[in-house]
Scaffold this motif. Structure first.
Motif, short mmCIF file in Angstrom:
data_model
loop_
_atom_site.label_atom_id
_atom_site.label_comp_id
_atom_site.label_asym_id
_atom_site.label_seq_id
_atom_site.Cartn_x
_atom_site.Cartn_y
_atom_site.Cartn_z
N GLU A 68 -17.41 62.64 20.32
CA GLU A 68 -18.55 61.97 19.71
C GLU A 68 -18.29 61.97 18.20
O GLU A 68 -18.00 63.04 17.64
CB GLU A 68 -19.83 62.75 20.06
CG GLU A 68 -21.07 62.15 19.45
CD GLU A 68 -22.32 63.02 19.61
OE1 GLU A 68 -22.20 64.17 20.07
OE2 GLU A 68 -23.40 62.53 19.26
N MET A 89 -26.93 63.28 19.42
CA MET A 89 -28.32 62.89 19.54
C MET A 89 -28.87 63.36 20.87
O MET A 89 -28.19 64.03 21.63
CB MET A 89 -28.39 61.35 19.37
CG MET A 89 -29.78 60.78 19.20
SD MET A 89 -30.81 61.68 18.04
CE MET A 89 -32.39 61.02 18.48
N MET A 131 -23.68 55.51 20.34
CA MET A 131 -25.00 56.10 20.13
C MET A 131 -25.06 56.22 18.61
O MET A 131 -24.19 56.83 18.00
CB MET A 131 -25.14 57.44 20.86
CG MET A 131 -23.93 58.34 20.86
SD MET A 131 -24.20 59.82 21.85
CE MET A 131 -22.51 60.36 22.17
N CYS A 181 -26.57 57.84 16.42
CA CYS A 181 -26.50 59.12 15.72
C CYS A 181 -25.14 59.21 15.06
O CYS A 181 -25.00 59.66 13.92
CB CYS A 181 -26.69 60.28 16.69
SG CYS A 181 -25.69 60.16 18.19
N CYS A 182 -24.11 58.73 15.77
CA CYS A 182 -22.74 58.80 15.27
C CYS A 182 -22.58 57.98 14.00
O CYS A 182 -21.84 58.37 13.09
CB CYS A 182 -21.77 58.32 16.34
SG CYS A 182 -21.70 59.43 17.76
N CYS A 209 -20.13 62.05 15.75
CA CYS A 209 -20.96 63.03 15.05
C CYS A 209 -20.20 64.33 14.80
O CYS A 209 -20.25 64.88 13.71
CB CYS A 209 -22.20 63.37 15.88
SG CYS A 209 -23.49 62.13 15.84
ZN LIG Z 1 -23.47 60.96 17.79
#
Ligand SMILES: [Zn+2]
Length: 673
Positions: A410, A1, A500, A502-503, A412
């Motif tokens: 991360e 992100m 975060m 986004c993950c 993501c």
């Molecule tokens: Zn992330």
């Protein structure tokens, strides 16, 4: 992100500067009776169809169960929403704070751009769960209300007290009179831009696949029209100018690649251009809508040949934008045993932010598959094969930034690699089921938050800090269960901060990709690609791995041919796997990495048994050398172990198989994603 690094440095300073203290879980803005003004007031009506399917209880081996993980995922996706702000998520969770808190800021919009809306529907289709189902409708309404007359998604900045905090990718803001400003300017009330567009189309496709309501396809086509009108067309490629746009914006000085507006590197990746490809490709696959194909195709050309984001072999280019503050990389690496120098980082041309590059490749694979572009698919495959060498390919640790000895991953990036492995294998471009099996069982599964007490123990070790106006400390552990780590190391859940989200968006979608690919059934064949627990309309799969080398398949439909992929540690052609059907012996033949069981009738039970590999391996993750105990592909212990949120506490896998009772759901209609 967006701007993770800068976020960490700036946000709490910013928050502290304007803090209005909340008292025990009730944010200060509650008193203001927050009413968010979206760009659109009237939205078309829709109903959410019930999630239909067969529901039953079952006993399964207590091994990695994607459906159970999906239930946890729903807990987090809905649990981190704010009932006082139209169920907007708190996009960030900090467990290294006392008390632990969740934080609102500009990046709350990862609810959309990192796929949380998309995931919530996918996971409900997978599990049939209606946990916190009031969130779904509010999210869908919010998305519709955020679509402007030009078809584009706008973020309302006016009433949300945290709306402008840590805004990223939005500079400059182009105004209707042709001048520019930035998002901290309080006269900017509604803001759009390429960084805010990704995944809206994907979410609406999923809504349409469930209810067949044309409001979604109309909105998607209008959005594609709006995007096309904004694109700077350079012939074989297009780009969207960097920054944010107010409604009816005008670009001064024309709109060409020469006037400094063309984003490159990180700005073209995280800043939104390249991330737009996947939704367009998915819509073209669904509908054959040509403008989606045209726009996606030209964005692919931009990504590959003009954006300075990848090299000709698909390797990730480390852009100058990503190197802002290279000293920070050195500091972070050194704090966790690394030896990297500033000169090394400055001289690095390949690498950079993992997720932004990888999610771009994922989108291009969807495009290549939708239009049948074999050359592009092979390029994506080359990119994947390079990327898989940048982390630890046994566990699926892929660093947040590809720099030497970067200590944390991360989620993501892990999720992207799992998604790419699944899609390349599905399309026949490669055979990466073994990669996927490794990563899902290890770093990916461990990165999902499944326990909360340690969060509070960790928080207590920090000095007390007041909860700021844009934060909450209300049930932070419980609400985040099922979320995915932002900064996990090889042995520790959280090197810093916490989540975060986004993950959580990308990883919950990856849960769906994994679940979707465990089995594949048609009237002609039932195929098991991954030896994981899974209920399906054709058969239910029970995996005893890694307690023992054993898989049971209970057939629900008769099938002329059942084939099962054998695990990596068995050689093709091996006589070690033994098969019984309803207790009677059944001869197996091999086809590549699969064994052919032959036909099976509804009600029959297939048992496959084989040895399980066990051993100890030495692996480097970040800068740390670990000893890992491995059964099959599963790491069951790690030395040195983590201290605060330790990973791989799995000694129970050395014992006889443990069983667990679960609620099974078999959906009437699977969403192909
Ligand atoms: Zn992330």
């Amino acid at each position: 992100m967006v701007r993770r690094r800068q976020f960490i440095q700036d946000s709490f300073m910013a928050a502290a500067g304007t803090a209005l203290l909340s008292s025990h879980g009730i944010p200060a803005y509650a008193a203001d009776n927050l009413v968010i003004q979206y760009i659109r007031e009237k939205i078309p009506a829709f109903e959410i169809p019930p999630y239909r399917g067969e529901r039953y209880k079952d006993q399964v081996p207590d091994t990695l169960d994607i459906a159970e993980r999906a239930l946890l995922g729903i807990n987090c996706l809905t649990g981190i929403t704010d009932p006082l702000a139209d169920r907007e998520i708190f996009w960030f969770a900090d467990f290294h704070r006392n008390p632990p808190v969740m934080v609102h800021d500009f990046s709350d919009w990862c609810q959309n751009v990192e796929g949380m809306m998309e995931s919530l529907t996918l996971l409900r289709a997978l599990t049939g769960s209606d946990l916190n189902s009031n969130v779904d409708k509010i999210w869908m309404e919010t998305l519709l209300k955020s679509i402007g007359p030009d078809g584009l998604v706008y973020v309302p900045l006016g009433e949300r007290p945290w709306g402008r905090l840590n805004h990223a990718w939005m500079t400059p803001v182009w105004r209707a009179n042709g001048t520019t400003t930035d998002a901290s300017d309080k006269t900017v009330a509604q803001l759009t831009g390429p960084a805010l567009w990704p995944r809206s189309i994907s979410a609406m496709i999923i809504y349409y696949l469930r209810d067949s309501n044309p409001i979604w396809t109309q909105a998607i086509e209008k959005m594609i029209e709006g995007m096309s009108a904004l694109a700077s067309d350079e012939g074989d490629y297009i780009f969207f100018p960097a920054g944010g746009y107010e409604p009816n914006k005008k670009f001064t000085g024309g709109l060409t690649a020469d006037n400094q507006l063309m984003p490159t590197g990180y700005l073209a990746l995280d800043g939104g251009n390249i991330r737009v490809i996947q939704g367009l490709a998915q819509y073209y696959r669904l509908s054959g809508y040509e403008p989606a194909k045209t726009l996606a195709g030209k964005l692919v050309n931009f990504a590959r040949f003009h954006a300075d984001a990848y090299d000709r072999d698909g390797r990730f280019r480390f852009s100058a934008y990503e190197k802002i503050g290279p000293e920070w990389f050195v500091e972070y690496s050194h704090a966790h045993g690394g030896q990297v120098t500033l000169e090394q980082i400055k001289g690095q041309t390949l690498g950079g932010h993992f997720h932004s590059h990888a999610v771009g490749i994922l989108g291009m694979i969807d495009y290549a598959a939708a239009v049948g572009d074999r050359e592009l698919l092979d390029w994506c495959k080359a990119s994947y094969e390079w990327a898989r060498m940048q982390g630890n390919s046994l566990t699926g640790f892929f660093p947040e930034y590809i720099v030497p000895s970067y200590p944390s991953c991360e989620s993501c990036g892990v999720a992207d690699m799992i998604a790419i492995a699944a899609k390349l294998s599905q399309t026949g471009a490669g055979d990466y089921w073994d990669d996927l099996d490794h990563w899902v069982r290890n770093q990916f599964a461990e990165n999902q938050l499944t326990k909360e007490p340690w969060i509070y123990h960790l928080a207590e070790s920090s000095p007390e800090k007041p909860v700021a106006y844009n934060e909450t400390d209300h049930q932070v552990g419980k609400r985040n269960l099922g979320g995915f780590a932002g900064w996990a190391s090889g042995n520790e859940w959280s090197l810093k901060n916490g989540i975060m989200h986004c993950c959580t968006g990308n990883s919950t979608r990856a849960l769906y990709y994994v679940w979707e690919n465990i089995v594949d059934g048609t009237n002609q064949e039932f195929r098991v690609n991954l030896l994981l627990n899974r209920a399906s309309a054709w058969a239910d799969v029970y995996s005893f791995i890694p307690y023992e080398g054993r898989v049971r398949i209970k057939m629900k439909k008769s099938c002329p041919r059942v084939v099962v992929r054998m695990p990596e540690w068995l050689k093709s052609g091996s006589s070690e796997p033994v098969c019984k059907v309803n207790g009677g012996p059944r001869a197996l033949t091999w086809e590549g990495r699969y064994v052919v069981v032959g036909s099976a009738e509804s009600g029959e039970t297939i048992d496959l048994a084989f040895p399980i590999a066990t051993g100890t391996v030495a692996e480097t993750v970040g800068a740390v050398r670990y000893t890992m105990e491995v059964r099959g592909n599963t790491v069951i212990s790690i030395d040195p172990g983590g201290r605060t949120g330790p990973l791989y506490e799995r000694s129970y896998y050395r014992q006889p198989t443990r069983w667990v009772t679960v609620n099974r759901f078999v959906t009437e209609r699977e969403i192909v994603w």
